[in-house]
Design an enzyme around this catalytic site. Structure first.
Site, PDB file in Angstrom:
ATOM      1  N   GLU A 168       0.828  -1.211   0.000  1.00 48.29           N
ATOM      2  CA  GLU A 168       0.000   0.000   0.000  1.00 48.29           C
ATOM      3  C   GLU A 168       0.858   1.255   0.000  1.00 48.29           C
ATOM      4  OE1 GLU A 168      -4.029   2.019   1.610  1.00 48.29           O
ATOM      5  OE2 GLU A 168      -3.555  -0.025   2.235  1.00 48.29           O
ATOM      6  N   THR A 169       1.971   1.220   0.697  1.00 49.83           N
ATOM      7  CA  THR A 169       2.867   2.376   0.711  1.00 49.83           C
ATOM      8  C   THR A 169       3.376   2.676  -0.693  1.00 49.83           C
ATOM      9  OG1 THR A 169       3.540   1.969   2.997  1.00 49.83           O
ATOM     10  CG2 THR A 169       5.051   3.249   1.625  1.00 49.83           C
TER      11      THR A 169
END
Length: 142
Positions: free
Chosen positions: A64-65
């Site tokens: 997700e980062t």
């Protein structure tokens, strides 16, 4: 042709980690190509689950980062931003130590949504996790 709407400065990107989960997990953006963004995360006590394996949630945090950072680099961030809408991950190989590397690539860049694929590999370039992230593109509040 590059996807990015702004100049890429890895030092600036990595400085934005300060005081966040990204800093705690020591996720670092390491490389950027015309249509991909790559970063690393150590596999150690911070990212282990109780059996000493890389925690699936840590893999998802890396995915997700990277996908979120990449999505926002495609936008005019003075007017809009991308926020996570949905993420899934398949964990296909256990890792107990070392460094994992994630590479985010766009599958769809629309006006209101983006879809990114994030491939996470171990130090031998073996697939550890494959993730798909859907981002919502929303107006930035003044």
């Amino acid at each position: 042709m590059s996807l990015w709407s702004q100049a890429i400065d890895l030092d600036r990107i990595n400085a934005s980690r300060s005081g966040t989960l990204v800093e705690h997990l020591d996720i670092r953006v390491t490389e950027v190509g015309d249509d991909w963004l790559r970063g690393t995360m150590p596999v150690d006590a911070r990212t282990h689950q109780p059996f000493g394996l890389l925690h699936g949630g840590a893999s998802v945090a890396l995915a997700e980062t990277l996908g979120s950072m990449a999505a926002n680099l495609t936008l005019d961030i003075s007017r809009e931003m991308a926020v996570g809408l949905d993420i899934n991950a398949n964990h296909v190989r256990a890792v107990t130590e070392g460094l994992v590397t994630g590479t985010a690539r766009a599958l769809h860049l629309g006006r209101s949504t983006q879809v990114w694929e994030i491939r996470i590999e171990d130090e031998q370039q073996r697939l550890v996790c494959i993730s798909r992230l859907t981002m919502a593109v929303v107006p930035r509040k003044a």
